[in-house]
Design a protein around this motif. Structure first.
Motif, PDB file in Angstrom:
ATOM      1  N   ASP A 157       0.752  -1.146   0.019  1.00  0.00           N
ATOM      2  CA  ASP A 157       0.050   0.070   0.073  1.00  0.00           C
ATOM      3  C   ASP A 157       0.726   1.278   0.068  1.00  0.00           C
ATOM      4  OD1 ASP A 157      -1.639   1.983   0.656  1.00  0.00           O
ATOM      5  OD2 ASP A 157      -3.039   1.076   1.987  1.00  0.00           O
ATOM      6  N   THR A 158       1.254   1.802  -1.072  1.00  0.00           N
ATOM      7  CA  THR A 158       2.023   2.906  -1.161  1.00  0.00           C
ATOM      8  C   THR A 158       1.633   4.141  -0.466  1.00  0.00           C
ATOM      9  OG1 THR A 158       2.522   2.215  -3.549  1.00  0.00           O
ATOM     10  CG2 THR A 158       2.852   4.344  -2.884  1.00  0.00           C
ATOM     11  N   LEU A 159       0.435   4.439  -0.674  1.00  0.00           N
ATOM     12  CA  LEU A 159       0.089   5.672   0.237  1.00  0.00           C
ATOM     13  C   LEU A 159       0.037   5.553   1.833  1.00  0.00           C
ATOM     14  CD1 LEU A 159      -1.571   8.334   0.166  1.00  0.00           C
ATOM     15  CD2 LEU A 159      -3.914   7.245   0.496  1.00  0.00           C
ATOM     16  N   ALA A 160       0.017   4.112   2.382  1.00  0.00           N
ATOM     17  CA  ALA A 160      -0.085   3.882   3.700  1.00  0.00           C
ATOM     18  C   ALA A 160       1.529   3.905   3.981  1.00  0.00           C
ATOM     19  CB  ALA A 160      -0.670   2.648   4.144  1.00  0.00           C
ATOM     20  N   MET A 161       2.300   3.330   3.294  1.00  0.00           N
ATOM     21  CA  MET A 161       3.663   3.189   3.596  1.00  0.00           C
ATOM     22  C   MET A 161       4.589   4.677   3.335  1.00  0.00           C
ATOM     23  SD  MET A 161       4.937   0.272   3.983  1.00  0.00           S
ATOM     24  CE  MET A 161       6.823   0.341   3.724  1.00  0.00           C
ATOM     25  N   ARG A 162       3.881   5.709   3.177  1.00  0.00           N
ATOM     26  CA  ARG A 162       4.355   6.782   3.133  1.00  0.00           C
ATOM     27  C   ARG A 162       4.791   7.420   4.496  1.00  0.00           C
ATOM     28  NH1 ARG A 162       1.014   9.695  -2.038  1.00  0.00           N
ATOM     29  NH2 ARG A 162       2.039   8.394  -3.598  1.00  0.00           N
ATOM     30  N   ALA A 163       3.933   6.826   5.431  1.00  0.00           N
ATOM     31  CA  ALA A 163       4.057   7.062   6.992  1.00  0.00           C
ATOM     32  C   ALA A 163       5.421   6.689   7.476  1.00  0.00           C
ATOM     33  CB  ALA A 163       2.898   6.606   7.619  1.00  0.00           C
ATOM     34  N   PHE A 164       5.842   5.850   6.765  1.00  0.00           N
ATOM     35  CA  PHE A 164       7.280   5.160   6.965  1.00  0.00           C
ATOM     36  C   PHE A 164       8.550   5.921   6.477  1.00  0.00           C
ATOM     37  CE2 PHE A 164       3.980   2.356   8.064  1.00  0.00           C
ATOM     38  CZ  PHE A 164       4.261   1.628   9.198  1.00  0.00           C
ATOM     39  N   ARG A 165       9.127   6.650   7.073  1.00  0.00           N
ATOM     40  CA  ARG A 165      10.532   7.343   6.426  1.00  0.00           C
ATOM     41  C   ARG A 165      11.577   7.427   7.634  1.00  0.00           C
ATOM     42  NH1 ARG A 165       8.343   6.577   2.449  1.00  0.00           N
ATOM     43  NH2 ARG A 165       7.444   7.989   0.971  1.00  0.00           N
ATOM     44  N   GLU A 166      12.687   7.624   6.832  1.00  0.00           N
ATOM     45  CA  GLU A 166      14.049   7.800   7.764  1.00  0.00           C
ATOM     46  C   GLU A 166      14.350   6.672   8.440  1.00  0.00           C
ATOM     47  OE1 GLU A 166      15.780  10.524   6.975  1.00  0.00           O
ATOM     48  OE2 GLU A 166      14.303  11.020   5.629  1.00  0.00           O
ATOM     49  N   PHE A 167      14.282   5.165   7.945  1.00  0.00           N
ATOM     50  CA  PHE A 167      14.745   4.330   8.799  1.00  0.00           C
ATOM     51  C   PHE A 167      15.920   3.960   8.313  1.00  0.00           C
ATOM     52  CE2 PHE A 167      10.271   3.746   9.601  1.00  0.00           C
ATOM     53  CZ  PHE A 167      10.076   3.127  10.957  1.00  0.00           C
ATOM     54  N   ASP A 168      16.764   3.439   9.226  1.00  0.00           N
ATOM     55  CA  ASP A 168      18.179   3.248   8.992  1.00  0.00           C
ATOM     56  C   ASP A 168      18.278   1.710   8.696  1.00  0.00           C
ATOM     57  OD1 ASP A 168      19.709   5.749   9.903  1.00  0.00           O
ATOM     58  OD2 ASP A 168      18.427   5.239  11.674  1.00  0.00           O
ATOM     59  N   VAL A 169      17.574   0.934   9.091  1.00  0.00           N
ATOM     60  CA  VAL A 169      17.610  -0.509   9.013  1.00  0.00           C
ATOM     61  C   VAL A 169      15.998  -1.076   8.689  1.00  0.00           C
ATOM     62  CG1 VAL A 169      18.374  -3.219   9.865  1.00  0.00           C
ATOM     63  CG2 VAL A 169      19.603  -0.829  10.246  1.00  0.00           C
ATOM     64  N   ILE A 170      15.779  -1.667   7.809  1.00  0.00           N
ATOM     65  CA  ILE A 170      14.307  -2.428   7.758  1.00  0.00           C
ATOM     66  C   ILE A 170      14.808  -4.250   7.554  1.00  0.00           C
ATOM     67  CG2 ILE A 170      12.482  -2.931   6.173  1.00  0.00           C
ATOM     68  CD1 ILE A 170      12.508   0.240   5.602  1.00  0.00           C
ATOM     69  N   ARG A 174       6.289  -3.093  -6.420  1.00  0.00           N
ATOM     70  CA  ARG A 174       5.875  -2.278  -5.735  1.00  0.00           C
ATOM     71  C   ARG A 174       6.254  -2.107  -4.238  1.00  0.00           C
ATOM     72  NH1 ARG A 174       0.581  -3.527  -6.128  1.00  0.00           N
ATOM     73  NH2 ARG A 174       0.463  -2.416  -8.132  1.00  0.00           N
ATOM     74  N   ALA A 175       6.322  -3.405  -3.546  1.00  0.00           N
ATOM     75  CA  ALA A 175       6.698  -3.447  -2.136  1.00  0.00           C
ATOM     76  C   ALA A 175       8.245  -2.965  -2.292  1.00  0.00           C
ATOM     77  CB  ALA A 175       6.906  -4.962  -1.796  1.00  0.00           C
ATOM     78  N   ALA A 176       9.024  -3.231  -3.124  1.00  0.00           N
ATOM     79  CA  ALA A 176      10.429  -2.806  -2.954  1.00  0.00           C
ATOM     80  C   ALA A 176      10.410  -1.229  -3.295  1.00  0.00           C
ATOM     81  CB  ALA A 176      11.220  -3.500  -4.320  1.00  0.00           C
ATOM     82  N   GLU A 177       9.789  -0.629  -3.884  1.00  0.00           N
ATOM     83  CA  GLU A 177       9.787   0.657  -4.124  1.00  0.00           C
ATOM     84  C   GLU A 177       9.228   1.340  -2.698  1.00  0.00           C
ATOM     85  OE1 GLU A 177       7.459   1.281  -7.366  1.00  0.00           O
ATOM     86  OE2 GLU A 177       8.731   0.761  -8.876  1.00  0.00           O
ATOM     87  N   ASN A 178       8.138   0.898  -2.053  1.00  0.00           N
ATOM     88  CA  ASN A 178       7.738   1.198  -0.709  1.00  0.00           C
ATOM     89  C   ASN A 178       8.899   1.243   0.287  1.00  0.00           C
ATOM     90  OD1 ASN A 178       5.517   2.028  -1.937  1.00  0.00           O
ATOM     91  ND2 ASN A 178       4.353   0.048  -1.283  1.00  0.00           N
ATOM     92  N   LEU A 179       9.562   0.182   0.296  1.00  0.00           N
ATOM     93  CA  LEU A 179      10.740  -0.113   1.246  1.00  0.00           C
ATOM     94  C   LEU A 179      11.830   0.907   1.016  1.00  0.00           C
ATOM     95  CD1 LEU A 179      10.734  -4.020   1.261  1.00  0.00           C
ATOM     96  CD2 LEU A 179       9.962  -2.786   3.145  1.00  0.00           C
ATOM     97  N   TYR A 180      12.059   0.956  -0.373  1.00  0.00           N
ATOM     98  CA  TYR A 180      13.047   1.916  -0.693  1.00  0.00           C
ATOM     99  C   TYR A 180      13.155   3.466  -0.231  1.00  0.00           C
ATOM    100  CZ  TYR A 180      15.959   4.652  -4.103  1.00  0.00           C
ATOM    101  OH  TYR A 180      17.125   5.479  -4.586  1.00  0.00           O
ATOM    102  N   GLY A 181      11.514   3.975  -0.190  1.00  0.00           N
ATOM    103  CA  GLY A 181      11.111   5.223   0.144  1.00  0.00           C
ATOM    104  C   GLY A 181      11.225   5.283   1.618  1.00  0.00           C
ATOM    105  N   ALA A 182      10.986   4.033   2.272  1.00  0.00           N
ATOM    106  CA  ALA A 182      11.248   4.144   3.974  1.00  0.00           C
ATOM    107  C   ALA A 182      12.533   4.318   4.381  1.00  0.00           C
ATOM    108  CB  ALA A 182      10.363   3.018   4.439  1.00  0.00           C
ATOM    109  N   LEU A 183      13.524   3.795   3.574  1.00  0.00           N
ATOM    110  CA  LEU A 183      14.931   4.101   4.116  1.00  0.00           C
ATOM    111  C   LEU A 183      15.536   5.430   3.914  1.00  0.00           C
ATOM    112  CD1 LEU A 183      16.362   0.777   2.614  1.00  0.00           C
ATOM    113  CD2 LEU A 183      16.224   1.293   5.065  1.00  0.00           C
ATOM    114  N   ARG A 184      16.405   5.583   4.787  1.00  0.00           N
ATOM    115  CA  ARG A 184      17.401   6.770   4.651  1.00  0.00           C
ATOM    116  C   ARG A 184      18.347   6.445   3.462  1.00  0.00           C
ATOM    117  NH1 ARG A 184      18.276  10.519   8.718  1.00  0.00           N
ATOM    118  NH2 ARG A 184      17.188   9.916  10.843  1.00  0.00           N
ATOM    119  N   PRO A 185      18.904   7.331   2.640  1.00  0.00           N
ATOM    120  CA  PRO A 185      20.022   7.027   1.684  1.00  0.00           C
ATOM    121  C   PRO A 185      21.183   6.536   2.601  1.00  0.00           C
ATOM    122  CG  PRO A 185      19.146   9.172   1.353  1.00  0.00           C
ATOM    123  CD  PRO A 185      18.410   8.825   2.390  1.00  0.00           C
ATOM    124  N   GLY A 186      21.536   5.237   2.140  1.00  0.00           N
ATOM    125  CA  GLY A 186      22.464   4.473   2.711  1.00  0.00           C
ATOM    126  C   GLY A 186      22.032   3.441   3.767  1.00  0.00           C
ATOM    127  N   GLY A 187      20.759   3.475   3.963  1.00  0.00           N
ATOM    128  CA  GLY A 187      20.076   2.333   4.983  1.00  0.00           C
ATOM    129  C   GLY A 187      20.055   0.943   4.133  1.00  0.00           C
TER     130      GLY A 187
END
Length: 291
Positions: free
Chosen positions: A213-226, A242-255
């Motif tokens: 759920d891309t919209l719901a996953m936007r609440a998850f941001r700036e994670f260092d480790v998933i 789609r899941a990969a893109e949502n996980l990508y958006g939830a990580l910090r660069p370098g996460g």
């Protein structure tokens, strides 16, 4: 309630196809024909627990979206929640030895880091994974007293999240927990059950979300480790991307992203950079990536 004639009769081929398409659109999970017996049994249980007496009436209410409790029970029935404490523990070793030191260095070092280190377990099922992360950090990370850490768990299944909040476990869940940790963090609750320490429970924030759920996953941001282990194998190519893109958006660069041992991001999407560690392959969001 469901009549005896309807109960256990199974779905027609047409009904199964309609249901499979509906469930796929709702969750990203696609059931093959090989799963017919499993799906039939779980849908039969849902209908028995509903006020409807046939698949047709139950499915109509489901699709009209006027009974959200039907949808949640269906999701709870059809999602897999096999887990235990310290599962695939070598990945927690990688987190402690490589991922966290790298994250701390990228964020300015232990004396300059701003904000907490954020770790996400998704799907977290009944809580064993995020609670395992908390225990490993407390026992083995030498910076735990100097750096704030946020641990989050998320799952699509409301029932397992409720069980995670209660945090009472049987022997099978604790099979890999060392005796000294069991004595320190668990209290016998009788009947072969063990209650997790309140401090560990309070250190983990739990959420209900669908990783597709891309919209719901936007609440998850700036994670260092998933940690997202052993869930992408249930998705088709489109849902996996789609899941990969949502996980990508939830990580910090370098996460860092940890997948299950049988999963490979290279087969799903090129957006992550693979990193080969002693304990196996993990994936990083590129450091210079745009947010």
């Amino acid at each position: 309630m469901t009549s005896a004639a309807t109960a256990g009769a199974g779905l027609s081929e047409s009904d199964f196809e309609k249901f499979r398409e509906y469930f796929y659109k709702r969750t990203g999970i696609q059931f093959t024909s090989a799963k017919r017996y499993f799906v039939d049994k779980r849908i039969d249980a849902c209908i028995r627990n509903s006020p409807y007496d046939s698949f047709a009436s139950w499915f109509a209410a489901l699709r009209l979206n006027d009974r959200p409790e039907l949808q949640q029970e269906l999701i709870n029935q059809l999602t897999v929640n096999e887990t235990y404490f310290l599962r695939e523990d070598y990945q927690f070793d990688s987190m402690l030895r490589t991922a966290l030191p790298d994250v701390i260095a990228m964020r300015g070092g232990p004396n300059r880091i701003v904000g907490p280190v954020k770790i996400l377990s998704l799907p977290c099922s009944t809580g064993e994974e995020p609670y395992s992360i908390g225990i490993r950090l407390l026992e083995e990370w030498d910076l735990i007293d100097r750096i704030d850490v946020e641990i989050h768990g998320a799952d699509i299944d409301s029932e397992v999240l409720q069980r995670a909040r209660h945090a009472s476990y049987g022997e099978r869940s604790l099979q890999r927990v060392p005796a000294k940790w069991r004595a320190k963090y668990f209290t016998s609750a009788g009947a072969g059950r063990y209650q997790l320490d309140e401090g560990i429970r309070g250190a983990v924030t739990l959420h209900q979300v669908n990783v597709c759920d891309t919209l719901a996953m936007r609440a998850f941001r700036e994670f260092d480790v998933i940690f997202c282990r052993n869930v992408l194998i249930y998705f088709d190519e489109l849902s996996s991307r789609r899941a990969a893109e949502n996980l990508y958006g939830a990580l910090r660069p370098g996460g860092y992203l940890f997948l299950g041992h049988s999963e490979s991001m290279s087969r799903i999407s090129p957006i992550f950079t693979p990193a080969r560690l002693t304990e196996g392959i993990v994936y990083q969001r590129p450091i210079g990536a745009n947010r």
